[in-house]
Design a protein around this motif. Sequence first.
Motif, PDB file in Angstrom:
ATOM      1  N   THR A 123       0.844  -1.188   0.000  1.00  0.00           N
ATOM      2  CA  THR A 123       0.000   0.000   0.000  1.00  0.00           C
ATOM      3  C   THR A 123       0.884   1.245   0.000  1.00  0.00           C
ATOM      4  O   THR A 123       2.093   1.176   0.220  1.00  0.00           O
TER       5      THR A 123
ATOM      6  N   SER B 122      -8.535  -2.749  -0.492  1.00  0.00           N
ATOM      7  CA  SER B 122      -7.966  -2.096  -1.663  1.00  0.00           C
ATOM      8  C   SER B 122      -7.384  -3.089  -2.657  1.00  0.00           C
ATOM      9  O   SER B 122      -7.271  -2.793  -3.843  1.00  0.00           O
TER      10      SER B 122
ATOM     11  N   ASN C 124       1.631  -0.295  -6.455  1.00  0.00           N
ATOM     12  CA  ASN C 124       0.341  -0.356  -5.773  1.00  0.00           C
ATOM     13  C   ASN C 124      -0.650  -1.277  -6.466  1.00  0.00           C
ATOM     14  O   ASN C 124      -1.793  -1.383  -6.025  1.00  0.00           O
TER      15      ASN C 124
END
Length: 238
Positions: free
Chosen positions: A31, A215, A66
């Motif tokens: 992240t 995420s 990411n």
Amino acid sequence: METCYIDLKSWMDLNFLKANGDKTLFMLLGTSNQLANLSKLDLVFDNSTVSAEKCVRNLGVLFDSNMSMVNHVNHICSTAFYHLHNIGKIRQFLDQITAERLIHAFVTTRLDYCNSLLFGIPDNLINKLQRVQNSAARLITRNSKFCHITPLLFELHWLPVKFRVHFKILLVTYKCLNGLAPSYLTSLIVLKRSSRSLRLSNVLLFDVPRVRLLSAGHRAFCHCAPILWNGLPLDIKV
């Protein structure tokens, strides 16, 4: 990591392959907060100092730290529009069947290649890819950019980009269910077992594992495949 590279190089030497330290790249995944807390990392591969990259290419797919797939989507769009521009110059000399073959060869294959990796990416990235497909459909049918796209996709029997991603994942899931997929994929999904006698006990459902990071965790095959498969209509699954 340097030890892993040495082990990999030894395996390649035993199999008559060569590891090129000058062309070796590595990337740190995590992240934004995790990567921000890391200090700069340099590794030595065959006397060559290598720094962590922000984006690397693997089997034609551009991965970033990411896993946002922004670079990959932008690359697809740039390349696809380049080919659409060139095909548009000669479209008047082509019949529709030939034009469609060219679009499939230079554009559609890029939209479909490894597209299961695009599951769960933001809608603005999916919309970029959808604009590529819309432009390709209008070029084949010789319609203006103001023409409504849904009837054109229906006429060409094309699924929109988002559902092409879903279809690819469901296809791999079907292969896992019927022993047609590699074991490393089959082991990621588990059939749901129930001690009760259900009315629809013949319906194949998968357990949906919990994920820690919303995420990225929900994009993993072990999570998205059961969700998509369990959501299929009954007449398709049985």
